[in-house]
Design a protein around this motif. Structure first.
Motif, PDB file in Angstrom:
ATOM      1  N   ALA A 233       0.802  -1.369  -0.040  1.00 41.65           N
ATOM      2  CA  ALA A 233       0.253  -0.015  -0.024  1.00 41.65           C
ATOM      3  C   ALA A 233       0.673   1.528  -0.003  1.00 41.65           C
ATOM      4  CB  ALA A 233      -0.965  -0.235   1.304  1.00 41.65           C
ATOM      5  N   HIS A 236       2.142   1.293  -3.455  1.00 41.14           N
ATOM      6  CA  HIS A 236       1.125   1.245  -4.970  1.00 41.14           C
ATOM      7  C   HIS A 236       1.722   0.087  -5.730  1.00 41.14           C
ATOM      8  CE1 HIS A 236       0.662   4.967  -2.343  1.00 41.14           C
ATOM      9  NE2 HIS A 236       1.489   5.872  -2.819  1.00 41.14           N
ATOM     10  N   THR A 253      -4.566   1.149  -6.336  1.00 39.91           N
ATOM     11  CA  THR A 253      -4.457   2.191  -5.941  1.00 39.91           C
ATOM     12  C   THR A 253      -5.353   1.380  -4.722  1.00 39.91           C
ATOM     13  OG1 THR A 253      -5.844   4.550  -5.135  1.00 39.91           O
ATOM     14  CG2 THR A 253      -6.451   2.654  -6.572  1.00 39.91           C
ATOM     15  N   THR A 254      -4.558   1.656  -3.392  1.00 35.54           N
ATOM     16  CA  THR A 254      -5.688   1.460  -2.005  1.00 35.54           C
ATOM     17  C   THR A 254      -6.544   2.239  -1.187  1.00 35.54           C
ATOM     18  OG1 THR A 254      -3.901   1.690  -0.579  1.00 35.54           O
ATOM     19  CG2 THR A 254      -3.341  -0.575  -1.836  1.00 35.54           C
ATOM     20  N   LYS A 256      -7.620   5.033   1.115  1.00 38.77           N
ATOM     21  CA  LYS A 256      -7.291   6.686   0.863  1.00 38.77           C
ATOM     22  C   LYS A 256      -6.893   6.742   2.672  1.00 38.77           C
ATOM     23  CE  LYS A 256     -11.618   8.308   0.175  1.00 38.77           C
ATOM     24  NZ  LYS A 256     -12.178   9.419  -0.581  1.00 38.77           N
ATOM     25  N   ALA A 260      -8.731   3.158   5.414  1.00 39.47           N
ATOM     26  CA  ALA A 260      -7.086   2.090   4.996  1.00 39.47           C
ATOM     27  C   ALA A 260      -7.704   0.984   4.224  1.00 39.47           C
ATOM     28  CB  ALA A 260      -6.637   2.390   5.958  1.00 39.47           C
ATOM     29  N   THR A 261      -6.816   0.620   3.406  1.00 37.45           N
ATOM     30  CA  THR A 261      -7.390  -1.197   3.189  1.00 37.45           C
ATOM     31  C   THR A 261      -6.594  -1.775   4.349  1.00 37.45           C
ATOM     32  OG1 THR A 261      -6.714  -0.527   0.927  1.00 37.45           O
ATOM     33  CG2 THR A 261      -6.757  -2.708   1.600  1.00 37.45           C
ATOM     34  N   TYR A 319      -0.716   7.156  -5.829  1.00 35.78           N
ATOM     35  CA  TYR A 319      -1.037   7.722  -4.224  1.00 35.78           C
ATOM     36  C   TYR A 319      -2.566   6.546  -4.195  1.00 35.78           C
ATOM     37  CZ  TYR A 319      -4.487  10.802  -7.655  1.00 35.78           C
ATOM     38  OH  TYR A 319      -5.019  10.850  -8.009  1.00 35.78           O
ATOM     39  N   ASN A 320      -3.129   6.738  -3.189  1.00 36.25           N
ATOM     40  CA  ASN A 320      -4.179   6.101  -2.564  1.00 36.25           C
ATOM     41  C   ASN A 320      -5.007   6.318  -3.041  1.00 36.25           C
ATOM     42  OD1 ASN A 320      -2.440   3.663  -2.074  1.00 36.25           O
ATOM     43  ND2 ASN A 320      -2.279   4.167  -0.461  1.00 36.25           N
ATOM     44  N   SER A 322      -9.189   4.934  -3.130  1.00 33.65           N
ATOM     45  CA  SER A 322     -10.594   4.101  -2.778  1.00 33.65           C
ATOM     46  C   SER A 322     -10.175   4.288  -0.977  1.00 33.65           C
ATOM     47  CB  SER A 322     -10.180   3.276  -3.238  1.00 33.65           C
ATOM     48  OG  SER A 322      -9.279   2.166  -1.702  1.00 33.65           O
ATOM     49  N   VAL A 326      -8.629  -2.696  -3.274  1.00 32.14           N
ATOM     50  CA  VAL A 326      -7.463  -2.617  -3.961  1.00 32.14           C
ATOM     51  C   VAL A 326      -7.822  -2.809  -5.450  1.00 32.14           C
ATOM     52  CG1 VAL A 326      -5.895  -3.221  -4.484  1.00 32.14           C
ATOM     53  CG2 VAL A 326      -6.238  -4.183  -2.639  1.00 32.14           C
ATOM     54  N   SER A 359      -0.029  -0.775   5.114  1.00 34.60           N
ATOM     55  CA  SER A 359      -1.159  -0.084   4.761  1.00 34.60           C
ATOM     56  C   SER A 359      -1.460   1.044   6.608  1.00 34.60           C
ATOM     57  CB  SER A 359      -2.411  -1.118   4.754  1.00 34.60           C
ATOM     58  OG  SER A 359      -3.552  -0.420   4.561  1.00 34.60           O
TER      59      SER A 359
END
Length: 382
Positions: A233, A236, A253-254, A256, A260-261, A319-320, A322, A326, A359
């Motif tokens: 994460a 990326h 992207t994971t 935001k 967080a994932t 960048y994350n 979502s 994922v 993450s």
């Protein structure tokens, strides 16, 4: 006439002597072993567990054969130096059984006893909904998971009724999540090519007071190639490995900040060519409602997916962005087979492992999806 009478009289005396001697010989030939079968012959409504037993006095059991109406034999064990026999497992419900038992006394003379009885017909029953399906080929992370339609209060009886054999042989242990879910897995990921056979013999098992199982199925599945994908994460990226070798690196992207994932080992449990994702179903209100998410693969029950994303712009690899999933670059409708999401979808099967690391969230709960790999073997087997 005198001759005949004399001959007749002499014959009568001889017959008396012979009768006495013959009776003694017959008594000497009769076995002193006395076989008792419980329940009594003709009994109905017999309990499926603990009711069947064969005993012998003044002798030892040499043979006990129990069959159902289809001629299937019930395994059992002779114990107490031949004094008794009990079945190795429960009996099926609403089934007629025949029993044939033979014992010998100290002189080797045999005595036999036969009986028939019928087990109870339950008023309340339960089923086990299981995954994977019979005949399927699955990834190395796939457990055999059973969800029961009623809460189980006798877990030992239920667990004993589920037998798993593998080729090649490997130790497979069960773990309960609550009282309605039982998962089985080996200590480490399955070896590719392993053939798994599950005997799901719940028919007649009293899972809770007065509630009996009503299914008996044999489920077979095969472990396919070894594919494990690692999502970083922080970087990326997702590295897809097969047999331990990286075959593809995909920008992702994971989740935001604030979404967080999950970290940890997750198993693909569902594959959907296209699906609707609505934030209201996972507690995110009306933050999003996308009716045509392509190439979606479920990782958790709570709503974490590995899926195609056609709205993410330049987020992939950078960048994350979502809400916890994922995301992989894709096109609307998922028609382009050359996209990273399409490639991943077409190279994945149920049971493949996806590992997320770095993450800003906790490790996913073992029962949130088919994710028992996040428990140590010591905790799994407690």
């Amino acid at each position: 006439m005198l001759s005949l009478t004399a001959c007749g009289g002499g014959g009568g005396k001889g017959a008396d002597d012979g009768k006495g001697k013959g009776g003694t010989q017959q008594a000497e030939r009769q076995s002193t072993a006395a076989v008792t079968i419980t329940p009594k012959s003709g009994a109905t409504g017999v309990d499926t567990s603990g009711a069947l037993k064969v005993d012998v006095a003044k002798g030892k059991l040499t043979e006990v054969t129990v069959k159902d109406a289809k001629g299937e034999k019930i395994d059992g064990t002779i114990t107490g130096s031949g004094a008794s026999w009990t079945p190795s497992s429960h009996l099926a419900a609403a089934t007629k059984y025949t029993v044939h038992a033979v014992a010998k006394d100290s002189d080797g003379r045999a005595a036999a006893e036969d009986s028939t009885f019928t087990t109870l017909t339950p008023k309340n029953t339960f089923l086990g909904d299981f995954t994977p399906e019979d005949g399927s080929t699955v990834g190395v992370g796939m457990p055999f998971s059973v969800n029961f339609t009623r809460g189980i209060t006798d877990p030992k009886a239920v667990e004993k009724a589920i037998k798993i054999t593998t080729q090649p042989a490997v130790d497979v242990e069960g773990h309960w999540f609550g009282n309605d879910r039982l998962d089985f897995r080996p200590e480490k990921y399955w070896k590719e090519g392993t053939k798994v056979t599950v005997d799901l013999d719940l028919d007649g098992v009293e899972g809770r007071a007065g509630v009996y199982g009503e299914q008996h199925k044999t489920v077979k599945f095969t472990i396919g190639r070894n594919q494990v994908s690692v999502v970083d994460a922080a970087k990326h990226t997702m590295k897809v490995t097969q047999d331990g070798k990286v075959v593809k690196t995909i920008p992702v992207t994971t989740g935001k900040p604030g979404y967080a994932t999950w970290n940890g080992q997750m198993v693909i449990s569902e594959r959907l060519a296209v699906t609707r994702m609505n934030g209201e179903t996972v507690g995110y209100g009306g933050e999003y409602d996308i009716k045509d998410v392509p190439h979606a693969m479920r990782l958790t029950t709570s709503g974490t997916f590995l899926h195609g994303n056609y709205w993410g712009g330049d987020a992939f690899g950078n960048y994350n962005a979502s809400h916890g999933c994922v995301g992989l670059s894709d096109v609307r409708g998922g028609y382009d087979k050359s996209t990273p999401a399409a490639w991943m979808f077409n190279h994945s099967i149920i049971g493949d492992v996806v590992i997320v690391k770095n993450s800003h969230d906790h490790t996913v709960a073992p029962d949130n999806g088919l994710n028992g790999w996040n428990m140590s073997w010591a905790d799994w087997t407690k």
